[in-house]
Design a protein around this motif. Structure first.
Motif, PDB file in Angstrom:
ATOM      1  N   LEU A 254       0.829  -1.215   0.000  1.00 54.71           N
ATOM      2  CA  LEU A 254       0.000   0.000   0.000  1.00 54.71           C
ATOM      3  C   LEU A 254       0.853   1.250   0.000  1.00 54.71           C
ATOM      4  CD1 LEU A 254      -2.864  -0.362   2.636  1.00 54.71           C
ATOM      5  CD2 LEU A 254      -3.096  -0.091   0.161  1.00 54.71           C
ATOM      6  N   LYS A 255       1.904   1.234   0.830  1.00 57.53           N
ATOM      7  CA  LYS A 255       2.772   2.419   0.912  1.00 57.53           C
ATOM      8  C   LYS A 255       3.487   2.634  -0.426  1.00 57.53           C
ATOM      9  CE  LYS A 255       2.953   2.568   5.853  1.00 57.53           C
ATOM     10  NZ  LYS A 255       3.583   2.218   7.108  1.00 57.53           N
ATOM     11  N   ALA A 256       3.877   1.536  -1.058  1.00 57.25           N
ATOM     12  CA  ALA A 256       4.531   1.643  -2.371  1.00 57.25           C
ATOM     13  C   ALA A 256       3.530   2.186  -3.395  1.00 57.25           C
ATOM     14  CB  ALA A 256       5.046   0.274  -2.804  1.00 57.25           C
ATOM     15  N   GLN A 257       2.276   1.738  -3.310  1.00 57.19           N
ATOM     16  CA  GLN A 257       1.236   2.213  -4.232  1.00 57.19           C
ATOM     17  C   GLN A 257       1.032   3.722  -4.071  1.00 57.19           C
ATOM     18  OE1 GLN A 257      -2.636   0.480  -3.510  1.00 57.19           O
ATOM     19  NE2 GLN A 257      -3.638   1.616  -5.157  1.00 57.19           N
ATOM     20  N   ALA A 258       1.002   4.183  -2.796  1.00 60.47           N
ATOM     21  CA  ALA A 258       0.810   5.620  -2.542  1.00 60.47           C
ATOM     22  C   ALA A 258       1.944   6.418  -3.174  1.00 60.47           C
ATOM     23  CB  ALA A 258       0.719   5.876  -1.041  1.00 60.47           C
ATOM     24  N   SER A 259       3.172   5.939  -3.042  1.00 59.32           N
ATOM     25  CA  SER A 259       4.322   6.654  -3.616  1.00 59.32           C
ATOM     26  C   SER A 259       4.245   6.640  -5.142  1.00 59.32           C
ATOM     27  CB  SER A 259       5.635   5.990  -3.194  1.00 59.32           C
ATOM     28  OG  SER A 259       5.737   6.026  -1.806  1.00 59.32           O
ATOM     29  N   ARG A 260       3.921   5.486  -5.684  1.00 62.97           N
ATOM     30  CA  ARG A 260       3.847   5.341  -7.143  1.00 62.97           C
ATOM     31  C   ARG A 260       2.804   6.292  -7.723  1.00 62.97           C
ATOM     32  NH1 ARG A 260       3.042   0.137  -6.933  1.00 62.97           N
ATOM     33  NH2 ARG A 260       0.829   0.235  -7.453  1.00 62.97           N
ATOM     34  N   LEU A 261       1.706   6.493  -6.983  1.00 65.64           N
ATOM     35  CA  LEU A 261       0.635   7.369  -7.475  1.00 65.64           C
ATOM     36  C   LEU A 261       0.907   8.841  -7.152  1.00 65.64           C
ATOM     37  CD1 LEU A 261      -2.483   5.208  -6.408  1.00 65.64           C
ATOM     38  CD2 LEU A 261      -1.688   5.599  -8.752  1.00 65.64           C
ATOM     39  N   GLY A 262       2.065   9.117  -6.519  1.00 65.12           N
ATOM     40  CA  GLY A 262       2.424  10.509  -6.198  1.00 65.12           C
ATOM     41  C   GLY A 262       1.577  11.083  -5.072  1.00 65.12           C
ATOM     42  N   LEU A 263       1.149  10.229  -4.130  1.00 61.17           N
ATOM     43  CA  LEU A 263       0.241  10.680  -3.063  1.00 61.17           C
ATOM     44  C   LEU A 263       0.948  10.930  -1.738  1.00 61.17           C
ATOM     45  CD1 LEU A 263      -2.653   8.074  -3.676  1.00 61.17           C
ATOM     46  CD2 LEU A 263      -2.565  10.430  -4.477  1.00 61.17           C
ATOM     47  N   ASP A 264       2.293  10.876  -1.747  1.00 60.14           N
ATOM     48  CA  ASP A 264       3.005  10.857  -0.462  1.00 60.14           C
ATOM     49  C   ASP A 264       2.645  11.985   0.504  1.00 60.14           C
ATOM     50  OD1 ASP A 264       4.148   8.436  -0.598  1.00 60.14           O
ATOM     51  OD2 ASP A 264       6.015   9.120  -1.519  1.00 60.14           O
ATOM     52  N   GLY A 265       2.471  13.202   0.006  1.00 67.25           N
ATOM     53  CA  GLY A 265       2.150  14.296   0.937  1.00 67.25           C
ATOM     54  C   GLY A 265       0.678  14.323   1.343  1.00 67.25           C
ATOM     55  N   ARG A 266      -0.154  13.532   0.668  1.00 67.39           N
ATOM     56  CA  ARG A 266      -1.601  13.629   0.897  1.00 67.39           C
ATOM     57  C   ARG A 266      -2.193  12.433   1.634  1.00 67.39           C
ATOM     58  NH1 ARG A 266      -5.086  13.899  -3.514  1.00 67.39           N
ATOM     59  NH2 ARG A 266      -3.690  13.314  -5.204  1.00 67.39           N
ATOM     60  N   VAL A 267      -1.430  11.348   1.668  1.00 69.03           N
ATOM     61  CA  VAL A 267      -1.948  10.165   2.356  1.00 69.03           C
ATOM     62  C   VAL A 267      -1.175   9.995   3.665  1.00 69.03           C
ATOM     63  CG1 VAL A 267      -2.199   7.667   2.270  1.00 69.03           C
ATOM     64  CG2 VAL A 267      -2.678   9.027   0.254  1.00 69.03           C
ATOM     65  N   HIS A 268      -1.903   9.898   4.744  1.00 74.24           N
ATOM     66  CA  HIS A 268      -1.277   9.856   6.067  1.00 74.24           C
ATOM     67  C   HIS A 268      -1.591   8.507   6.700  1.00 74.24           C
ATOM     68  CE1 HIS A 268      -0.953  14.283   5.544  1.00 74.24           C
ATOM     69  NE2 HIS A 268      -2.090  14.086   4.905  1.00 74.24           N
ATOM     70  N   PHE A 269      -0.588   7.663   6.771  1.00 72.09           N
ATOM     71  CA  PHE A 269      -0.762   6.354   7.395  1.00 72.09           C
ATOM     72  C   PHE A 269      -0.537   6.528   8.896  1.00 72.09           C
ATOM     73  CE2 PHE A 269       0.380   5.170   3.028  1.00 72.09           C
ATOM     74  CZ  PHE A 269      -0.541   4.160   2.758  1.00 72.09           C
ATOM     75  N   LEU A 270      -1.574   6.343   9.683  1.00 73.90           N
ATOM     76  CA  LEU A 270      -1.466   6.646  11.127  1.00 73.90           C
ATOM     77  C   LEU A 270      -1.281   5.417  12.006  1.00 73.90           C
ATOM     78  CD1 LEU A 270      -4.165   9.449  11.612  1.00 73.90           C
ATOM     79  CD2 LEU A 270      -1.816   9.637  10.801  1.00 73.90           C
ATOM     80  N   GLY A 271      -1.335   4.220  11.432  1.00 76.14           N
ATOM     81  CA  GLY A 271      -1.218   3.010  12.254  1.00 76.14           C
ATOM     82  C   GLY A 271      -2.483   2.783  13.066  1.00 76.14           C
ATOM     83  N   PHE A 272      -2.437   1.836  14.008  1.00 76.45           N
ATOM     84  CA  PHE A 272      -3.614   1.551  14.841  1.00 76.45           C
ATOM     85  C   PHE A 272      -3.788   2.673  15.849  1.00 76.45           C
ATOM     86  CE2 PHE A 272      -6.079  -0.057  18.328  1.00 76.45           C
ATOM     87  CZ  PHE A 272      -7.081  -0.789  17.684  1.00 76.45           C
TER      88      PHE A 272
END
Ligand code: UDP
Length: 385
Positions: A254-272
């Motif tokens: 998922l994290k690789a997908q976010a980077s590939r789609l250029g979403l790094d600054g907009r998607v915030h993975f917060l964990g549990f």
């Protein structure tokens, strides 16, 4: 309390905090001294139960814990393990009138323990028994055991109940009890706290924020939301949750997908997180995107209680929660373009979105109350032989 009220020994195979465990936490909490819990694995669930004053014991599984729902037949070691743990569970039975299993593995252990301790066994079924999660062999074995030995099945939705019956399960055994959720933690968060949380997360004030909550698993559809975001500039997303049952490779993908789609600054993975009500109130929309039918979908009711418009995938128990266009928006499962369109439509109509959220909030309070769930479970556990 009347003498007719059941005293339950609840059994759950998980030590982590999934939806089934959070729901049992509420049920056992409301049962108070009438409940005791046996966990077949240690973890944060134990501490959460103890914090509510619930008596809990951990009796870890060995080989049975390794059996996956999709595997065909359990090994002889897993069967021996079931008997070993069942004997230990049976020793915990004293004044309990019923054993109630909160998961499929727990049901198998509870059946054996119920035979030893001569108590009725109820399966609190929170899964849609269908492929691909469950192998055909697994489904047939579970349904056959249930028909032969379960005193009752509590299904968390009509969708869950229907799948059980479609797999050959006895309809007469089933009672449907929807999850109920306490609105108090959602009501406790005011706009100021929500705005502060948003600022702390670094979300620009004018950007739109969608949020998704759930354990990491392909069927929860985090990947669908990422695809939808690719076509929605200025939309940020909170992805809240963690791999609870060994899905670390999916998290990395998922994290690789976010980077590939250029979403790094907009998607915030917060964990549990344990502050779900605050994070929901900080968002503009709560998204549910499961690609397979969801048995219930607590996060949808929670989004409603937070007073946020919800978008959910049209399948399984979700249809029993959301009335499309009235109390939320339904989109086809796995359809990123439809999800993007639904997010865009809510964004462009803030007044309509707020009115829908308010209808959802009222509906959730009325239809999914904690009291109704506890009464439903208590009734389903009562009067069994
Ligand atoms: N949840 C949580 N923290 C997280 C992600 C999820 O406490 O970081 C909670 C969420 O609020 C909900 C539950 O986990 O109560 C998930 O339940 P749901 O029925 O949506 O899915 P399940 O886990 O049962 O598949």
């Amino acid at each position: 309390m009347t003498v007719a009220e059941p005293r339950a020994l609840f059994i759950d195979h998980a030590g982590v905090l999934g939806g089934a465990e959070l729901s049992l936490l509420d049920v056992a909490g409301a049962f108070g001294a009438r409940a005791e819990v046996v966990l077949l694995a240690d973890g944060p669930f134990r501490a959460a139960l103890e914090a509510r004053g619930i008596t809990v014991s951990v009796l870890p599984l060995g080989a049975l814990q390794q059996v996956k729902k999709s595997t065909r037949l359990p090994s002889p070691a897993a069967l021996a393990d079931t008997i070993r743990v069942a004997r230990r569970v049976a020793k915990h039975v004293n004044t309990h009138t019923v054993l109630c299993a909160n998961s499929q593995k727990a049901f198998v252990v509870a059946l054996a323990a119920g035979l030893i301790a001569r108590r009725p066994v109820v399966w609190y079924l929170r899964d849609i028994l269908a492929p691909p999660h469950f192998s055909r062999t697994n489904i047939t074995a579970a349904v056959t055991l249930a028909n032969l030995r379960a005193a009752r099945i509590i299904a968390n939705s009509h969708a869950t109940a229907d799948a059980f019956v479609a797999a050959g399960g006895s309809k007469a055994l089933v009672r449907v009890v929807h999850n109920g959720i306490d609105p108090a933690p959602f009501d406790a968060i005011d706009d100021r706290a929500a705005a502060a949380a948003r600022e702390q997360l670094g979300i620009p004030a004018h950007d739109y924020l969608v949020a998704m909550f759930g354990r990491f698993h392909e069927w929860k559809g985090q990947q669908v939301l990422l695809d939808a975001l690719a076509g929605l500039p200025d939309v940020h997303a909170l992805i809240v949750g963690a791999p609870l049952f060994g899905e670390e490779a999916f998290e990395s993908a998922l994290k690789a997908q976010a980077s590939r789609l250029g979403l790094d600054g907009r998607v915030h993975f917060l964990g549990f997180r344990s502050d779900v009500p605050l994070l929901m109130r900080a968002a503009d929309v709560v998204v549910h995107a499961s690609v397979y039918p969801e048995p219930f979908g607590r996060v949808i009711v929670e989004g409603m209680l937070a007073g946020r418009p919800v978008i959910a995938a049209r399948a399984g128990g979700v249809i029993e929660i959301v009335d499309d266009g009235d109390t939320g928006v339904l989109v086809p499962p796995g359809d990123a373009s439809a999800l993007a369109r639904a997010i865009g439509a809510l964004r462009s109509d803030p007044a309509g979105a707020a009115a829908m959220a308010e209808r959802g909030r009222i509906h959730a309070r009325r239809s999914f109350s904690l009291q109704a769930m506890v009464r439903g479970v208590s009734d389903a556990l009562a009067g069994l032989e």
